[in-house]
Design a protein around this motif. Structure first.
Motif, short mmCIF file in Angstrom:
data_model
loop_
_atom_site.label_atom_id
_atom_site.label_comp_id
_atom_site.label_asym_id
_atom_site.label_seq_id
_atom_site.Cartn_x
_atom_site.Cartn_y
_atom_site.Cartn_z
N ILE A 109 0.73 -1.20 -0.01
CA ILE A 109 -0.04 0.03 0.13
C ILE A 109 0.92 1.29 0.03
O ILE A 109 1.81 1.28 0.63
N GLN A 110 0.43 2.30 -0.76
CA GLN A 110 1.04 3.49 -0.70
C GLN A 110 0.41 4.42 0.45
O GLN A 110 -0.68 4.14 0.41
N GLU A 111 1.04 5.35 0.84
CA GLU A 111 0.60 6.37 2.04
C GLU A 111 -0.74 7.06 1.51
O GLU A 111 -1.61 6.97 2.33
N THR A 112 -0.81 7.46 0.34
CA THR A 112 -1.89 8.25 -0.11
C THR A 112 -2.40 7.62 -1.53
O THR A 112 -1.41 7.22 -2.23
N ALA A 113 -3.33 7.68 -1.55
CA ALA A 113 -4.09 7.38 -3.10
C ALA A 113 -3.72 8.39 -4.05
O ALA A 113 -3.75 9.78 -3.71
N LYS A 114 -3.36 8.47 -5.38
CA LYS A 114 -2.92 9.45 -6.15
C LYS A 114 -3.58 9.00 -7.66
O LYS A 114 -3.46 7.99 -8.03
N LEU A 115 -4.34 10.35 -8.19
CA LEU A 115 -4.55 10.32 -9.47
C LEU A 115 -3.50 10.47 -10.47
O LEU A 115 -3.05 11.24 -10.31
N LYS A 116 -3.57 9.25 -11.33
CA LYS A 116 -2.42 9.27 -12.36
C LYS A 116 -3.08 9.54 -13.54
O LYS A 116 -2.27 10.45 -14.42
N PHE A 117 -3.87 9.10 -14.11
CA PHE A 117 -4.66 9.52 -15.29
C PHE A 117 -5.94 10.14 -15.20
O PHE A 117 -6.93 9.28 -14.92
N PRO A 118 -6.23 11.24 -15.42
CA PRO A 118 -7.42 11.85 -15.27
C PRO A 118 -8.45 11.43 -16.35
O PRO A 118 -8.13 10.79 -17.33
N LEU A 119 -9.86 12.02 -16.04
CA LEU A 119 -10.81 11.75 -17.21
C LEU A 119 -10.66 12.50 -18.40
O LEU A 119 -9.96 13.76 -18.49
N SER A 120 -10.88 11.95 -19.45
CA SER A 120 -10.80 12.51 -20.90
C SER A 120 -12.08 12.92 -21.53
O SER A 120 -11.95 13.48 -22.47
N VAL A 121 -13.24 13.07 -20.57
CA VAL A 121 -14.56 13.17 -21.26
C VAL A 121 -15.21 14.39 -20.34
O VAL A 121 -15.03 14.39 -19.19
N ASP A 122 -16.02 15.13 -20.82
CA ASP A 122 -16.93 16.20 -20.27
C ASP A 122 -17.96 15.40 -19.55
O ASP A 122 -18.68 14.88 -20.32
N ILE A 123 -18.22 15.49 -18.08
CA ILE A 123 -19.12 15.13 -17.20
C ILE A 123 -20.29 16.01 -16.98
O ILE A 123 -20.94 15.65 -15.97
N HIS A 124 -20.17 17.42 -17.03
CA HIS A 124 -20.83 18.31 -16.61
C HIS A 124 -22.36 17.90 -16.78
O HIS A 124 -22.72 17.70 -17.77
N GLY A 125 -22.91 17.73 -15.76
CA GLY A 125 -24.46 17.66 -15.74
C GLY A 125 -24.99 16.24 -15.99
O GLY A 125 -26.05 15.80 -15.93
N LYS A 126 -23.96 15.54 -15.90
CA LYS A 126 -24.16 14.01 -16.38
C LYS A 126 -24.34 13.04 -14.86
O LYS A 126 -23.70 13.44 -14.07
N LYS A 127 -25.17 11.89 -15.22
CA LYS A 127 -25.10 10.97 -13.88
C LYS A 127 -24.07 10.15 -14.07
O LYS A 127 -23.90 9.32 -15.20
N ILE A 128 -23.17 10.05 -13.22
CA ILE A 128 -21.87 9.22 -13.42
C ILE A 128 -22.02 7.94 -12.46
O ILE A 128 -22.68 7.95 -11.12
N PHE A 129 -21.28 6.73 -12.88
CA PHE A 129 -21.46 5.66 -12.21
C PHE A 129 -20.03 5.05 -12.19
O PHE A 129 -19.73 4.77 -13.35
N VAL A 130 -19.43 5.20 -10.90
CA VAL A 130 -18.00 4.62 -10.56
C VAL A 130 -17.99 3.25 -10.53
O VAL A 130 -18.68 2.90 -9.20
N VAL A 131 -16.94 2.60 -10.89
CA VAL A 131 -16.91 0.96 -10.71
C VAL A 131 -15.63 0.69 -10.40
O VAL A 131 -14.68 1.06 -11.04
N ASP A 132 -15.29 -0.09 -9.15
CA ASP A 132 -13.99 -0.65 -8.98
C ASP A 132 -14.19 -2.06 -8.34
O ASP A 132 -15.39 -2.35 -8.51
N ASP A 133 -13.02 -2.80 -8.23
CA ASP A 133 -13.25 -4.23 -7.91
C ASP A 133 -13.64 -4.17 -6.47
O ASP A 133 -14.51 -5.02 -5.90
N VAL A 134 -12.88 -3.45 -5.63
CA VAL A 134 -13.03 -3.87 -3.87
C VAL A 134 -12.90 -2.41 -3.39
O VAL A 134 -12.21 -1.53 -3.64
N THR A 135 -13.44 -2.29 -2.03
CA THR A 135 -13.22 -1.30 -1.11
C THR A 135 -12.36 -2.00 -0.04
O THR A 135 -12.76 -3.10 0.56
N ASP A 136 -11.14 -1.44 0.24
CA ASP A 136 -10.33 -1.81 1.19
C ASP A 136 -10.20 -0.72 2.17
O ASP A 136 -10.91 -0.93 3.28
#
Length: 234
Positions: free
Chosen positions: A83-110
């Protein structure tokens, strides 16, 4: 003492692991998708958190007959539960989501830090709504997703099929550490430290790959082939 098993282990080099296969991933994804359907929620865009969320998000899209899938990459855990000390955003989003309903999916919460950072980042892009989902939710997580297929109460490290080789290679390096070991000793340590019964042929492949990458080296003592960390002084 039993309550301690709910949380991540203090000893990062000895803990129970749970290897799951693609069939179980398929079933978990189907269960998750059904919960989403039953809730009536219909997103505009699904965002997979890379790398662990790639396969679950694609399967959810399949079961929901949904097309618009994109991704961001957040780094928190490396291989072998490192585990790294902090989570870091490496590659940001490439599309405009302004005003959109967003659904975020990952494998697990630890720890929950990956999804927390994802939501924090995405909120700055002004979507209409953000909901989150994982295949497996560990109750030790500080972040509780809106949807999950399975709750994990007793903590263990979950090895998904898309990260199995990488995790096993990392565990191999952890086991060797500053010692010199035979393959049989390494197999025994896998069982003792991680509750993993690794095949000799699989371990041989991993050892050879780590050797090619300069991570470990072999010694032939005429009785056994021994393995140790590379560049260890004789």
């Amino acid at each position: 003492m039993a309550a301690a098993n709910k949380y991540q282990p203090v000893d990062r080099n000895a803990f129970k692991c749970d290897l799951i296969g693609f069939r179980e991933v398929h079933n978990l994804s189907k269960t998750l998708s059904q919960k989403i359907k039953d809730s009536g929620y219909v997103p505009d865009i699904i965002i997979a958190i890379g790398r662990g969320g790639y396969v679950p998000a694609r399967l959810v899209c399949d079961f929901l007959l949904f097309d618009d899938l994109t991704t961001i990459k957040i780094e928190h855990y490396k291989r072998a539960a490192d585990i790294q000390e902090t989570a870091k955003l490496k590659f940001p989003l490439s599309v405009d989501i302004h005003g959109k309903k967003i659904f975020v999916v990952d494998d697990v919460t630890d720890t929950g830090k990956t999804l927390s950072l994802a939501v924090e980042y995405l909120e700055r892009l002004k979507p209409a709504e953000i909901k989150t989902a994982v295949l497996q939710h560990k109750t030790c997580s500080d972040f509780v997703p809106d949807y999950y297929a399975k709750k994990i109460i007793k903590w263990r490290w979950i090895i998904y099929p898309w990260a199995a080789y990488e995790d096993l290679a990392g565990f191999t390096e952890n086991i060797i550490a500053d010692r010199t070991l035979t393959p049989k000793q390494i197999c025994n340590e896998f069982d003792a430290c991680y509750s993993i019964n690794i095949k000799g042929s699989d371990l041989t492949e991993i050892l050879n790959d780590l050797n090619e990458r300069g991570r470990i080296e072999s010694i032939d003592d005429k009785r056994n082939i021994l393995w140790r960390k590379a560049n260890v002084s004789k």
